[in-house]
Design a protein around this motif. Structure first.
Motif, PDB file in Angstrom:
ATOM      1  N   PRO A  21     -51.171  -2.526 -54.719  1.00 57.84           N
ATOM      2  CA  PRO A  21     -51.265  -3.554 -55.897  1.00 57.84           C
ATOM      3  C   PRO A  21     -51.240  -4.821 -55.357  1.00 57.84           C
ATOM      4  CG  PRO A  21     -49.565  -1.939 -56.472  1.00 57.84           C
ATOM      5  CD  PRO A  21     -49.841  -1.488 -55.076  1.00 57.84           C
ATOM      6  N   PHE A  22     -50.594  -5.261 -54.344  1.00 59.04           N
ATOM      7  CA  PHE A  22     -50.748  -6.513 -53.659  1.00 59.04           C
ATOM      8  C   PHE A  22     -52.138  -7.079 -53.522  1.00 59.04           C
ATOM      9  CE2 PHE A  22     -51.310  -8.965 -49.751  1.00 59.04           C
ATOM     10  CZ  PHE A  22     -50.613 -10.149 -50.199  1.00 59.04           C
ATOM     11  N   TRP A  23     -53.110  -6.058 -52.966  1.00 62.50           N
ATOM     12  CA  TRP A  23     -54.354  -6.679 -52.768  1.00 62.50           C
ATOM     13  C   TRP A  23     -55.051  -6.984 -53.871  1.00 62.50           C
ATOM     14  CZ3 TRP A  23     -54.338  -8.070 -47.908  1.00 62.50           C
ATOM     15  CH2 TRP A  23     -53.299  -7.717 -47.069  1.00 62.50           C
ATOM     16  N   SER A  24     -54.996  -6.254 -54.982  1.00 66.77           N
ATOM     17  CA  SER A  24     -55.477  -6.689 -56.193  1.00 66.77           C
ATOM     18  C   SER A  24     -55.145  -7.848 -56.649  1.00 66.77           C
ATOM     19  CB  SER A  24     -55.250  -5.301 -57.166  1.00 66.77           C
ATOM     20  OG  SER A  24     -55.866  -4.354 -56.790  1.00 66.77           O
ATOM     21  N   THR A  25     -53.553  -7.894 -56.851  1.00 72.73           N
ATOM     22  CA  THR A  25     -53.041  -9.295 -57.171  1.00 72.73           C
ATOM     23  C   THR A  25     -53.493 -10.550 -56.407  1.00 72.73           C
ATOM     24  OG1 THR A  25     -51.174  -7.819 -57.881  1.00 72.73           O
ATOM     25  CG2 THR A  25     -50.796 -10.337 -57.669  1.00 72.73           C
ATOM     26  N   LEU A  26     -53.703 -10.371 -55.073  1.00 77.15           N
ATOM     27  CA  LEU A  26     -54.071 -11.372 -54.232  1.00 77.15           C
ATOM     28  C   LEU A  26     -55.530 -11.643 -54.639  1.00 77.15           C
ATOM     29  CD1 LEU A  26     -53.335 -13.483 -51.792  1.00 77.15           C
ATOM     30  CD2 LEU A  26     -54.180 -11.430 -50.284  1.00 77.15           C
ATOM     31  N   LYS A  27     -56.283 -10.725 -54.628  1.00 77.66           N
ATOM     32  CA  LYS A  27     -57.830 -11.021 -55.138  1.00 77.66           C
ATOM     33  C   LYS A  27     -57.761 -11.634 -56.190  1.00 77.66           C
ATOM     34  CE  LYS A  27     -62.210  -8.578 -55.798  1.00 77.66           C
ATOM     35  NZ  LYS A  27     -62.837  -7.159 -55.897  1.00 77.66           N
ATOM     36  N   ASN A  28     -57.161 -11.310 -57.271  1.00 76.36           N
ATOM     37  CA  ASN A  28     -57.215 -12.175 -58.658  1.00 76.36           C
ATOM     38  C   ASN A  28     -56.722 -13.391 -58.738  1.00 76.36           C
ATOM     39  OD1 ASN A  28     -58.771  -9.889 -59.751  1.00 76.36           O
ATOM     40  ND2 ASN A  28     -56.820  -8.771 -59.993  1.00 76.36           N
ATOM     41  N   SER A  29     -55.898 -14.022 -57.748  1.00 75.20           N
ATOM     42  CA  SER A  29     -54.990 -15.121 -57.599  1.00 75.20           C
ATOM     43  C   SER A  29     -56.089 -15.992 -56.836  1.00 75.20           C
ATOM     44  CB  SER A  29     -53.827 -14.838 -56.642  1.00 75.20           C
ATOM     45  OG  SER A  29     -54.189 -14.983 -55.325  1.00 75.20           O
ATOM     46  N   SER A  30     -55.688 -17.195 -56.995  1.00 75.93           N
ATOM     47  CA  SER A  30     -56.293 -18.490 -56.180  1.00 75.93           C
ATOM     48  C   SER A  30     -55.777 -18.661 -54.542  1.00 75.93           C
ATOM     49  CB  SER A  30     -55.917 -19.915 -56.904  1.00 75.93           C
ATOM     50  OG  SER A  30     -54.435 -20.164 -56.849  1.00 75.93           O
ATOM     51  N   GLU A  31     -54.873 -17.462 -54.085  1.00 79.92           N
ATOM     52  CA  GLU A  31     -54.470 -17.566 -52.855  1.00 79.92           C
ATOM     53  C   GLU A  31     -55.371 -16.390 -51.869  1.00 79.92           C
ATOM     54  OE1 GLU A  31     -52.245 -19.860 -51.765  1.00 79.92           O
ATOM     55  OE2 GLU A  31     -51.482 -20.510 -53.917  1.00 79.92           O
ATOM     56  N   SER A  32     -55.035 -16.908 -50.609  1.00 78.86           N
ATOM     57  CA  SER A  32     -55.861 -15.822 -49.676  1.00 78.86           C
ATOM     58  C   SER A  32     -54.701 -15.451 -48.673  1.00 78.86           C
ATOM     59  CB  SER A  32     -57.234 -16.459 -49.208  1.00 78.86           C
ATOM     60  OG  SER A  32     -56.657 -17.412 -48.288  1.00 78.86           O
TER      61      SER A  32
END
Length: 87
Positions: A21-32
């Protein structure tokens, strides 16, 4: 999406906490991953643990939730396993 089991190559057992789930959350955030490392001082070792579903402490999970403005279930999930220790 149903979680999949990931083999831990060293022990030959399935991991019980999974970070997909982290990778989806990261993708949908403004972070990288770059900003996590360079702006927020998350170590590259933590990114590696997330990639490999390795254990990490709750302080790190707290930091990631704060940075990504999300809940812990947006970072990791528990996947039951036949290998779970009997309590």
């Amino acid at each position: 999406m149903r979680p999949h089991f990931i083999k831990n190559n060293k022990k030959g057992v399935c991991d019980m906490i999974e970070y997909s789930p982290f990778w989806s959350t990261l993708k949908n955030s403004s972070e990288s991953t770059y900003s996590l490392i360079h702006k927020h001082r998350i170590s590259s070792a933590i990114i590696d643990k997330l990639c490999k579903n390795k254990p990490m402490n709750t302080t790190t999970l707290n930091d990631l939730c704060r940075i990504l403005e999300c809940q812990v279930q947006d970072i990791c999930i528990y996947v039951p396993s036949d290998q779970d220790q009997t309590l």
